[in-house]
Scaffold this active site. Structure first.
Site, PDB file in Angstrom:
ATOM      1  N   GLU A  58      -1.486  -0.901  -3.830  1.00 36.81           N
ATOM      2  CA  GLU A  58      -2.248   0.073  -3.806  1.00 36.81           C
ATOM      3  C   GLU A  58      -2.331   1.498  -3.929  1.00 36.81           C
ATOM      4  O   GLU A  58      -1.429   1.872  -3.084  1.00 36.81           O
ATOM      5  CB  GLU A  58      -2.872  -0.393  -2.300  1.00 36.81           C
ATOM      6  CG  GLU A  58      -4.233   0.224  -2.098  1.00 36.81           C
ATOM      7  CD  GLU A  58      -4.748  -0.099  -0.954  1.00 36.81           C
ATOM      8  OE1 GLU A  58      -5.773   0.387   0.288  1.00 36.81           O
ATOM      9  OE2 GLU A  58      -4.144  -1.328  -0.327  1.00 36.81           O
ATOM     10  N   HIS A  82      -0.493   4.202  -0.119  1.00 41.32           N
ATOM     11  CA  HIS A  82      -1.308   4.840   0.980  1.00 41.32           C
ATOM     12  C   HIS A  82      -1.679   6.534   0.184  1.00 41.32           C
ATOM     13  O   HIS A  82      -1.643   7.358   1.065  1.00 41.32           O
ATOM     14  CB  HIS A  82      -0.936   4.815   2.119  1.00 41.32           C
ATOM     15  CG  HIS A  82      -1.966   4.474   3.524  1.00 41.32           C
ATOM     16  ND1 HIS A  82      -2.493   5.987   3.687  1.00 41.32           N
ATOM     17  CD2 HIS A  82      -2.902   3.713   3.719  1.00 41.32           C
ATOM     18  CE1 HIS A  82      -3.196   5.617   4.677  1.00 41.32           C
ATOM     19  NE2 HIS A  82      -3.702   4.973   4.618  1.00 41.32           N
ATOM     20  N   ASP A 139       0.699  -1.163  -0.355  1.00 40.80           N
ATOM     21  CA  ASP A 139      -0.233  -0.325   0.207  1.00 40.80           C
ATOM     22  C   ASP A 139       0.736   0.944  -0.627  1.00 40.80           C
ATOM     23  O   ASP A 139       2.091   1.377   0.744  1.00 40.80           O
ATOM     24  CB  ASP A 139      -0.887  -0.127   1.230  1.00 40.80           C
ATOM     25  CG  ASP A 139      -1.878   0.680   1.701  1.00 40.80           C
ATOM     26  OD1 ASP A 139      -2.192   1.716   0.325  1.00 40.80           O
ATOM     27  OD2 ASP A 139      -3.588   1.200   2.392  1.00 40.80           O
ATOM     28  N   GLU A 189     -10.096   2.872  -2.688  1.00 43.28           N
ATOM     29  CA  GLU A 189     -10.547   3.118  -1.166  1.00 43.28           C
ATOM     30  C   GLU A 189     -11.244   4.926  -0.893  1.00 43.28           C
ATOM     31  O   GLU A 189     -12.388   5.113  -0.607  1.00 43.28           O
ATOM     32  CB  GLU A 189      -9.896   2.836  -0.173  1.00 43.28           C
ATOM     33  CG  GLU A 189      -8.475   3.821  -0.316  1.00 43.28           C
ATOM     34  CD  GLU A 189      -7.795   3.504   1.349  1.00 43.28           C
ATOM     35  OE1 GLU A 189      -8.107   3.999   2.335  1.00 43.28           O
ATOM     36  OE2 GLU A 189      -6.550   2.167   0.617  1.00 43.28           O
ATOM     37  N   HIS A 191     -12.417  -3.154  -0.061  1.00 46.07           N
ATOM     38  CA  HIS A 191     -11.532  -2.197   1.080  1.00 46.07           C
ATOM     39  C   HIS A 191     -12.034  -2.383   2.107  1.00 46.07           C
ATOM     40  O   HIS A 191     -13.305  -2.583   1.845  1.00 46.07           O
ATOM     41  CB  HIS A 191     -11.213  -0.924   0.366  1.00 46.07           C
ATOM     42  CG  HIS A 191     -10.795   0.219   1.991  1.00 46.07           C
ATOM     43  ND1 HIS A 191     -11.077   0.591   2.346  1.00 46.07           N
ATOM     44  CD2 HIS A 191      -8.949  -0.346   2.051  1.00 46.07           C
ATOM     45  CE1 HIS A 191     -10.911   1.210   3.073  1.00 46.07           C
ATOM     46  NE2 HIS A 191      -9.160   0.970   2.574  1.00 46.07           N
TER      47      HIS A 191
END
Length: 386
Positions: free
Chosen positions: A209, A185, A183, A235, A284
């Protein structure tokens, strides 16, 4: 049957539960929480709920259309989260009325079990390696990790090497028969993503991700094209309209959150849209038990499922507020070798411990415990992406 009341419960660690009652005693549960904005979403649920009092709860699509399009201002995380929780609860009621799991109402199951992955934390290389080994011992066949802490817009060779070392340690702990997802993020600029991704290719992550922030969607295609690693995002996308440019940009994995993207109704439509782009679903779900139960109902009914996120033991939860704490029967989420079996109970397939929820909500209100998104800063004092 008519809807008589909508009640929200803010509970630890950062969840918002919703109960919808009917005049025939059938109750539905949903999870409309938006991490860090629980009170805001609870207010949105209250406002939207005014449109539902006295209505037939089984007219789910009519309600979804009204709640999403009945106002001049639409979409976004707050309204979509409120609608997502309401939608989950209405599907829960429908399943209970018909005496079947929700996935039966969505066309029936396509599989008998769903693969799940677990989060791992840790800042040092040794920490993440030990966490990965622990998850292997627990039976998981896939884990997800953060690539890094905050990063500069263009960071140093040392920072790049630290990312590679962390992922390498996890890959070595997992071996070649298990998967690691990474991730970013949204902490990484487009330039840094294009630098990092080719260097991670030898480690063969399952996906990377959110390599860049969703507001930089115009650059997403350039990130996809720079690497052979499957790119995942979603997400912070809240509808099929939000997902369309990402799918057109070439992502391999869509990650809508059932609490934030309009609930079961919209997640299923996003999955159908994804199928036309050869995109697979990894919903998610770092949230609570109702969110996971709702996600699984969709997972069992869609053909293009990759894997399901779940939050058991995640670092956000802490002690006394984990995934199973509000369930009468926690065995419905019993994982075996990294898989969870198809739920057979009616509705969402779980029974919420109402007394436990009410008690937890009172405690949270008395202690004023509300989770907030951390605020990070770079060494020069400017704000950094969390």
């Amino acid at each position: 049957m008519k809807i008589t009341r909508l009640t929200t419960y803010a509970v630890a660690p950062r969840w918002l539960f919703l109960r919808i009652d009917t005049d025939e005693g059938v109750t539905g549960w949903g999870e409309p929480g938006l991490e860090g904005r629980v009170r805001t979403v609870a207010a949105a649920v209250e406002e939207l709920g005014e449109l539902l009092i006295g209505a037939d709860p089984l007219r789910i699509e009519a309600h979804w259309q009204l709640l999403t399009k009945g106002g001049f201002y639409r979409g976004g995380p707050v309204l979509s989260s409120a609608i997502g929780g309401i939608d989950q609860a209405l599907w829960d009621i429908a399943g209970k009325v018909h005496g079947v799991p929700v996935h039966q109402l969505l066309g029936g199951p396509l599989r008998e079990r769903v693969r799940v992955y677990s989060w791992i934390g840790g800042d040092r290389v040794q920490d993440v390696a030990e966490e990965a080994a622990r998850k292997v011992e627990e039976g998981f066949t896939a884990v997800k990790m953060n690539a890094s802490a905050q990063m500069r817009a263009i960071d140093t060779p040392q920072a790049v090497e630290e990312v590679i070392q962390r992922v390498t340690a996890v890959r070595e702990a997992l071996g070649p028969t298990r998967d690691v997802a990474i991730d970013f993020h949204g902490r990484v600029s487009t330039g840094m993503a294009r630098r990092l991704l080719p260097l991670l290719e030898p480690l063969q992550p399952m996906f990377v991700e959110e390599p860049i922030l969703p507001e930089n969607a115009s650059r997403l295609a350039s990130v996809v094209e720079c690497t052979s690693i499957p790119i995942a995002t979603g997400e912070r996308l809240y509808s099929r309209w939000d997902f369309l440019p990402a799918m057109a940009a070439g992502i391999a994995v869509a990650q809508p959150d059932i609490c934030h993207a309009g609930g079961i109704s919209e997640i299923r439509r996003i999955a159908a849209q994804a199928e036309t782009y050869d995109v697979f679903m990894a919903p998610h779900c770092p949230l609570g038990p109702i969110a996971l139960a709702s996600s699984l109902q969709v997972d069992f009914a869609i053909p293009n499922l990759l894997i399901q996120e779940q939050s058991l033991g995640i670092h956000y939860n802490g002690a006394g507020s984990d995934l199973l704490d509000y369930l009468v029967d926690p065995t419905v989420f019993q994982y075996r070798d990294g898989w969870v079996d198809r739920p057979l109970g009616p509705g969402l397939g779980i029974t919420i411990d109402t007394k436990a929820v009410e008690s937890a909500a009172r405690w949270a209100a008395d202690h004023h415990t509300e989770w907030r998104t951390p605020v990070w800063h770079h060494e020069d004092g400017a704000q950094a992406e969390w």
